[in-house]
Design a protein around this motif. Sequence first.
Motif, short mmCIF file in Angstrom:
data_model
loop_
_atom_site.label_atom_id
_atom_site.label_comp_id
_atom_site.label_asym_id
_atom_site.label_seq_id
_atom_site.Cartn_x
_atom_site.Cartn_y
_atom_site.Cartn_z
N SER A 48 25.14 44.55 44.06
CA SER A 48 26.30 44.76 43.10
C SER A 48 26.10 45.87 42.15
CB SER A 48 26.55 43.66 42.14
OG SER A 48 25.14 43.19 41.13
N GLU A 49 27.20 46.53 41.66
CA GLU A 49 27.16 47.43 40.70
C GLU A 49 26.14 47.12 39.53
OE1 GLU A 49 30.41 50.49 38.01
OE2 GLU A 49 30.69 48.55 39.21
N TYR A 50 25.76 48.02 38.69
CA TYR A 50 24.64 47.81 37.62
C TYR A 50 23.47 47.01 37.92
CZ TYR A 50 29.02 48.96 35.03
OH TYR A 50 30.17 49.52 34.32
N ARG A 62 26.27 49.73 47.14
CA ARG A 62 27.02 49.12 46.28
C ARG A 62 28.18 48.20 46.95
NH1 ARG A 62 22.99 48.60 42.90
NH2 ARG A 62 22.63 50.56 41.72
N ASN A 65 31.29 44.53 42.23
CA ASN A 65 31.61 44.93 40.87
C ASN A 65 32.41 43.88 40.15
OD1 ASN A 65 34.27 45.74 41.31
ND2 ASN A 65 33.71 47.68 41.71
#
Length: 277
Positions: A48-50, A62, A65
């Motif tokens: 996932s993002e981050y 990715r 999100n």
Amino acid sequence: MRFTCLLLLSFTACTALAAPAQRVISLSPHMTELAYAAGLGDKMVAASEYSDYPAEALELERVANHRGIKLERILALQPDLILAWKSGNPPREMAKLEQLGFNIFYSTSKELPDIANTIERLGQYANSPKQAQQVASDYRQQLAKLTAQYQNKTKVRYFYQISAAPMITVADGHWPTQVFQVCGGENIFAASKAPYPQVSQEQVVIRQPEIIFGTSHANTNVAMWQAWQGKIPAVDNQHVFTVTSDWLNRPTPRTIKAIKQVCDHLDAVRAQRQAQD
């Protein structure tokens, strides 16, 4: 015959769950971190993002999100294990993945000991469970040491500011209040009916916190509270601190760093108390 078949199917399913994964996707940053801690780093194909820890995770594709999950891309990657966050990933999209037959491991970390338990459970999907077992053991030892060190400390009233506009905090029983409790923190919004209530500065003033915590995401600083000089002990004594968001908000082995950071700040309040007595 039918009973025998059921037994065989059950055995096959259990064996599949225990087999090492070859292609792993994580749908939340903390699950990405836990996967690497459990020895699944070389099996990760997307996240996932981050997902930014450890550094290797930055190289992953990715596929999720805060807006949702890229279902088509996940289908194309054909993972044999998906790591998800029960309360953080969208239920409808997760239901579709379940219907498609994907093996989904849900994070259920609600208390500090759950972090080690989750790592050990993830370790069954690694080529060897040894790394997961060692990381879990180290975490438990450090947690036990800190718990014993602070269990008899005097309470310190705190306010944890998650965001600034609107101003959001957290009630007891919801992450990350468990971190503050180890250190002897007393949440001024402990009894809130909402798990993550929206509050006002005036409500904070009424409850008189001795210390205010925030993260870089919340833009918490002394300046924003300066208008309440003379009305909040935390402001008067310059006990407004920024803590490391990823350590505090993600239930991972780095939670130990969050505990140490929070405990040090609470000890500063206690030391000032003694100096003023």
